[in-house]
Design an enzyme around this catalytic site. Sequence first.
Site, PDB file in Angstrom:
ATOM      1  N   HIS A  79      25.109  -3.638   6.257  1.00 35.05           N
ATOM      2  CA  HIS A  79      24.723  -2.381   5.607  1.00 35.05           C
ATOM      3  C   HIS A  79      25.210  -2.280   4.159  1.00 35.05           C
ATOM      4  CE1 HIS A  79      23.158  -1.017   9.397  1.00 35.05           C
ATOM      5  NE2 HIS A  79      24.336  -0.997   9.980  1.00 35.05           N
ATOM      6  N   HIS A 109      30.025  -5.375  11.471  1.00 33.34           N
ATOM      7  CA  HIS A 109      28.822  -5.659  10.678  1.00 33.34           C
ATOM      8  C   HIS A 109      28.592  -4.643   9.561  1.00 33.34           C
ATOM      9  CE1 HIS A 109      27.033  -2.289  12.804  1.00 33.34           C
ATOM     10  NE2 HIS A 109      25.902  -2.423  12.144  1.00 33.34           N
ATOM     11  N   HIS A 121      -9.080  12.771  39.381  1.00 28.46           N
ATOM     12  CA  HIS A 121      -9.905  13.556  40.316  1.00 28.46           C
ATOM     13  C   HIS A 121      -9.501  15.019  40.401  1.00 28.46           C
ATOM     14  CE1 HIS A 121      -9.727   9.318  41.739  1.00 28.46           C
ATOM     15  NE2 HIS A 121     -11.036   9.463  41.857  1.00 28.46           N
ATOM     16  N   ASP A 170      19.702  -2.956  10.655  1.00 35.08           N
ATOM     17  CA  ASP A 170      20.111  -3.456  11.973  1.00 35.08           C
ATOM     18  C   ASP A 170      18.975  -4.173  12.694  1.00 35.08           C
ATOM     19  OD1 ASP A 170      22.790  -2.552  12.006  1.00 35.08           O
ATOM     20  OD2 ASP A 170      22.166  -0.536  12.589  1.00 35.08           O
ATOM     21  N   ASP A 199      30.467  -2.471  17.386  1.00 37.47           N
ATOM     22  CA  ASP A 199      30.371  -3.288  16.174  1.00 37.47           C
ATOM     23  C   ASP A 199      30.646  -2.524  14.886  1.00 37.47           C
ATOM     24  OD1 ASP A 199      29.716  -5.262  14.245  1.00 37.47           O
ATOM     25  OD2 ASP A 199      28.504  -6.276  15.755  1.00 37.47           O
TER      26      ASP A 199
HETATM   27  O1  UNU Z   1      25.882   0.882  12.373  1.00 40.21           O
HETATM   28  C1  UNU Z   1      26.835   1.225  13.022  1.00 40.21           C
HETATM   29  N1  UNU Z   1      26.898   0.897  14.303  1.00 40.21           N
HETATM   30  C2  UNU Z   1      27.951   2.008  12.382  1.00 40.21           C
HETATM   31  C3  UNU Z   1      27.666   2.788  11.283  1.00 40.21           C
HETATM   32  C4  UNU Z   1      29.221   1.905  12.889  1.00 40.21           C
HETATM   33  C5  UNU Z   1      30.252   2.593  12.273  1.00 40.21           C
HETATM   34  C6  UNU Z   1      29.993   3.378  11.143  1.00 40.21           C
HETATM   35  C7  UNU Z   1      28.697   3.482  10.667  1.00 40.21           C
HETATM   36 FE    FE Z   2      24.403  -0.988  12.039  1.00 40.98          FE
END
Ligand code: UNU
Ligand code: FE
Length: 443
Positions: free
Chosen positions: A211, A206, A103, A360, A203
């Site tokens: 990765h 992982h 409005h 991820d 983390d």
């Molecule tokens: O993906 C991650 N959280 C990460 C990447 C952690 C440490 C180094 C690079």
């Molecule tokens: Fe990661």
Amino acid sequence: MVDVNSLIDVKNGTQAKRIFWDADIYKLELEQIFGRCWLFLTHDSIIPNVGDFTVTFMGEDEVLVVRQRDGGVKAFLNYCTHRGARVVNAEAGNARGFTCTYHGWAYGLDGALESVPFEKEVYGNVLKKDTLGMKEVRVESYKGFWYGNFDHQAPSLADYLGDYRWFLDIWMDGTGGAELIGPPARSILKCNWKTPVENFVGDAYHVGWTHAASLKALGGPLSVLAGNKHLPPEGAGVQITSRHGHGVGILFNAAAALMGKEEGAMATQWYAENQPKVAKRLSEAQAKYYGSHFNASIFPNNSYLWGTNTFKVWHPRGPNQIEVFTWTIVEKNMPQALKDAVRRSMLRTFGTAGMLESDDSDNMESMTNLNRGPHIAAGVLNSQMGLGNEHEDPESSNIIGPSAIGETSYRGFYRAYREFLKAKDWDEIRANNGNWKNELLNR
Ligand code: UNU
Ligand code: FE
Ligand code: FES
């Protein structure tokens, strides 16, 4: 009614799986966590000029953040006090004021209701315009990073960050300040908001596995971890957790580890040159961490990687979906060529289509969506790695886990999570200031 005690076992380092799915738990989180904690809004560098604005979220609530005429920043719930339509439909911009599309009620940069079409003719004297401004939200900044809070009983932002500032200062202040490059990219992931937060806070485990392919393709120092060929050696890093669940995992001297060859060399040189300056400006102890790779989260839903230089907010969109906002972090005094290189590297790794972001996301979505099955949802999550190995860090006063890989920061995050879900107000949380370390250290 949610039985919070049954969700998180701090002593034993486990969490109920249903925290990634249950709608009642989610509702409690919006009230007790997003309703009380400092939530990241924007950075000075994104809204430098009078009238610059950006639209974002605090939990599920949409907010408008505006640079004021006096140089300050204010934030408002982005709805019109007339019939509740959205006031600002753009994601960002510059304005002299804000006019509702429905409005035409018009608000100033300070949120005051300034004009109402045909006010005299259609309302007479009925409308109390001075009580009908946009609803303001409490905001504070730390080193140019603006956060908002719905709870006026909450401690100041500086106190909320607390001893964790010892680590933030290293990159937010060490070389004269940090800034964000925006506008933030936005993307949707079908996961619970805590799955990326816990990954970023704690983390390193992982990295070599999830990765593996990305590390191989990118090359650089971290590629030795690809496929879990090597465990980072003793002394390669530490994990940190602090009073309100903020944490960081540190890989020493690995800041440029995910950058390309020439870009990486440029960054490595920058960190080497600036380390003595950080020692002078802050302390020798902090300079020791300068040029390390940080993977980190600020409770509840703000994460960053320093070195890989992504800065993110994981906005909850229901119990099993998030909207991710992604900026690039640069140090203000970096040469432009390095800032550009950092931004390219960030987009390649943790941009919306970044290689590591995609790696991820698959895990985060499966961790969440499997819980549609009641038998799976009845299970527990394990974060016991390094349980009992941590102690108080004499330098920063946080809790430190003395290895590169471990789950200290997970346990710290979920200790704080439990505390927020249980406590009836900030006074109750404050009353536990002297005891939180004992809870984590099992003393
Ligand atoms: O993906 C991650 N959280 C990460 C990447 C952690 C440490 C180094 C690079
Ligand atoms: Fe990661
Ligand atoms: Fe960690 Fe499967 S090995 S979730």
